[in-house]
Design an enzyme around this catalytic site. Sequence first.
Site, mmCIF file in Angstrom:
data_model
loop_
_atom_site.group_PDB
_atom_site.id
_atom_site.type_symbol
_atom_site.label_atom_id
_atom_site.label_comp_id
_atom_site.label_asym_id
_atom_site.label_seq_id
_atom_site.Cartn_x
_atom_site.Cartn_y
_atom_site.Cartn_z
ATOM 1 N N GLU A 134 0.784 -1.084 -0.097
ATOM 2 C CA GLU A 134 0.018 -0.076 -0.101
ATOM 3 C C GLU A 134 0.870 1.220 0.005
ATOM 4 O O GLU A 134 0.766 2.394 0.997
ATOM 5 C CB GLU A 134 -0.959 -0.005 1.115
ATOM 6 C CG GLU A 134 -1.782 -1.273 1.218
ATOM 7 C CD GLU A 134 -2.763 -1.336 2.285
ATOM 8 O OE1 GLU A 134 -2.552 -0.344 3.350
ATOM 9 O OE2 GLU A 134 -3.694 -2.163 2.413
ATOM 10 N N GLU B 101 -6.273 -10.509 -0.755
ATOM 11 C CA GLU B 101 -7.188 -10.187 0.257
ATOM 12 C C GLU B 101 -8.687 -10.162 -0.117
ATOM 13 O O GLU B 101 -9.301 -9.145 0.199
ATOM 14 C CB GLU B 101 -6.558 -8.797 0.940
ATOM 15 C CG GLU B 101 -5.419 -8.716 1.578
ATOM 16 C CD GLU B 101 -4.595 -7.634 1.861
ATOM 17 O OE1 GLU B 101 -5.547 -6.820 2.617
ATOM 18 O OE2 GLU B 101 -3.572 -7.575 2.093
#
Length: 995
Positions: free
Chosen positions: A152, A257
């Site tokens: 991220e 995810e």
Amino acid sequence: MSLKTVYQPYFRMGAAVPAQVFESTTALGELCAQYDSMTCENEMKPQFLLDEGENRRNAAQYDRCPAVCFEGVRKYLDFAREHGMKMRGHTLVWHNQTPGWFFTEGYRGEEDAPLADRETMLARLEGYIRQVLEFTQTEYPGIIYAWDVVNEAVEDGALRRSLWTETVGEDFILQAFRFARKYAKQDVSLFYNDYDTFIPWKRDVICEQVLKPLLSEQLVDGMGMQSHMTMNTPDLEEYEKSLRVYGSLGIQIQVTELDIHNADPSASSMEALAARYREVFTILTRNKKEGTADVTGVTFWGMQDDDSWLTGFRGERSFPLLFQDGFRPKTAYQAVLSVPGRVEGDTQDRLPGGERFAFWEKAPVFTREYHVNAAHPEACDENDGSMEHPFATIQAAANLAGSGTRVWIHGGVYRECVHPVCGGNGPEEMVSFEAFGDGEAVIKASVETHDFRRSEGWNLIPPGAQVSLPEGLQIWETRLNPDEFRGYNPFCAVNILHDRLFIEYEKTDMTTYLNRRGMVFCDGKPLKQVSLYNQLGSTPGSYWVEANGQTVHFRLEDDSDPAQHQIELTCREQCFAPEIPFLSYIRVKGLTCAHAATGAPVPQRGAISCYRGHHWIIEDCKIDWSNGVGIDIGNECWHHTFRENQIIGHTVVRGCEIRDAGVCGIAGMFATDLLIEDNRIEGTGWQKMELSWEAGGIKVHNSVNSLIRRNIFTKTFRADHLWMDVGNENNRITRNLFLDGIEQREAIFIECSRDGINLIDNNIFWNVEGRFRPEDIPSEPGSTGWYKMEETGEINGYAVYGEGTDRLHVVNNFIGRCRSAGYFVKSVAFRISGNGRGGTSREARIVNNMFYDCGEAAIKFPTKDNDSQGNLYVKMPGGYLRILYPAPENCLDLQAWQEFYGFDKEGQEGFFAVEVDTEKLTLELKKADRLPEMRHHGTGRQNYITEPEKVLPVKASMETADDFDGDARGERRVPGPFAVLETGRIYELDPRKRK
């Protein structure tokens, strides 16, 4: 039946595992069963690996190489190693869940503590990555196959501002990957991981500022698309575009995810969730197959709804995963499993668990051939078996046939039992016994007899009876030749000898059980056995056996002279059967096996017998008049000791005609991975021994991963067409005809099966007569029947019947003319298999079927803990939808069924005609010539469809896409097995023409 099995050809299937999973043996069992990869939900993040106390106490010592503690992650790594799983490492470098003190001088924790300089932070970064990789690769080699090196790092159209950019600079990503590449083993893949990777601007930044610089130094192996979704975002076209863009860079893609936030647990919402999951996995699988994106893994973020991080994160209960609480699979689970079959276009070959049936056949290679030709003038068992000098008996060739041998059997009658002495070495090196094709090759377990004399000295009139004998009555006798009955005399043995203790004698007519096994044939047709000599006088076409089994008395149908006919007596138990158990890789092709004098099962010993072997192919054979069992393909009985690593099953029975088996057509005890296709099984059960518990057109125990398709079952007498007894799992029964069950309780009986799913789809059921005594049905004069609290249960006759069986899925079938009900299941709490539980008969799914003219009901659910959707009900009686418990039972119409239980929201009612010709194998739909009497005149509550064309499409089942023709259908389809419904159309039903 698992995610990892179905997706093994494409990519790994994984789950993020929270720490509390290790407190539940159930959760750990599901982890092993469903996934071949796992990710620590938190324990491999820097916050959990950095040892804050040690770093603070000895800041100078660890200033350039932080102290790390691995105790919290060992349980994951130990579990993975013990259970053969792989792990994703998540994550090495992240702005979040990396403690702020890690970035400060001297590891100080104050908010205003000065940040460490670039050189120090680069040293700490390298030291941290080196220690983590060296620990996992040294102490747990080969467990971690991929790392999210950086997580991220992109936000607001550029690289994210974080403590990493403040201390190291914007090249921290490049530096982290350089260190990871330096210390990672060659077989460990390095990933960049991020969320919202489908947004165009973010996709562009990731490609241009992250991936391409890394690729220029060959530092990155893959892109991690987290894929936290909602029911509306992302747009899946944009998602697929991103997948292909990343794939075009030549790197791996992993969905790291995955979950889909859904706050609505209603059935309709869960169906929508399933549809969305199916679209996502279709995109992933299709692109993998087409090579446009190298998808190598998919990881769900969590294992069941109850543990999802989304509930806390979103502040509202979320139901985002494939399993609900207790790891019970949701519709979404079945939808995901169905995707590979849809992508590959082979849904007709798929099992309920989604995996393709384990086809194992290969083109055999034969290195030796023998010929058997009894009609050849030079035939002799001392010959070399060549075409010019063939053997006279099949056994002569069988004695020599080893792996890679084909035995050609020329046309003629062979009166012997063939005992192969050797099996093959594999699919390409089988031992094959095949008809040559120059006439029917028949193996008969009988001998001809020509020794007839008049029967004398026996009373044809019972003492005291006033009976007149028919004019021209002729009774004959023949004595058996001891040389022809040496070792086995079926006229001395009764039908049932073995394991008869479970028979309930007080309610069983034992006559047929105690009849002799020997049969008598006149011109190929059997005579009927009678119990007493004097019954010959009243029974044309019959025979009786003296007590010692050495003399048979018989009467022909027309009282003619037997010298003018062919009279045959059975003298052997079987036609083709090894004497050595466990011979495998044997093929029997194109032979006719007749007159086997087998006894009633158990043991299950057929005219053709695998005798506990595996990987047999029995195809294009005919079984004619077997006294007990036609073909046995299992472990014979439950009394044998189990051998370690014993394999039973993996047998193919294809294209055979099994006619007039006395008790059971095909018997398979403990046999798994069966392929039974394109057979005609007719006239099973004439012995009337259904209470032997081993009777049926097909009878299997503990069948797992089997495919039973495109068979015709017809005229089964008293027994079931198909009986699946105890512990059946992940079997599919599809595109069969179940026709004309005579005095039959049910067409399909699935008993005591608790685990996984058994799927019954796209079949035709017609005319299940029921087996009961009409005189036992209590009369209900006047209005008596109106006020009874529950049905008496005397009447039966079901298409599908279960006892103590859970998760039966009945989808896209046509079910017509059942004397009682199309679907009926009892809970049978004390029908317990082994050390397991009793059956609840819950979680059945009755979806998109057409029910027609059933005598009492279409569906009888034991409780409301089941589901019924999208069905069409035609010409049904009142109260045809029933919930039996808690008492008193509910007898409902469609409107009440929908209103009070939420079932069949797209259900429809019809009133038109269906005609099935069970001889020609055709079906015709006809418009109604009248309407039924309406209860709700003028209210519009009863809307019967009178023309088949006006039946509305309904939402297609998530688990099976194909129809009766084997063709895949779209998102909506008409109920039943056919693609379209048309008045006047003649539907050809023979499924064998639809291979």
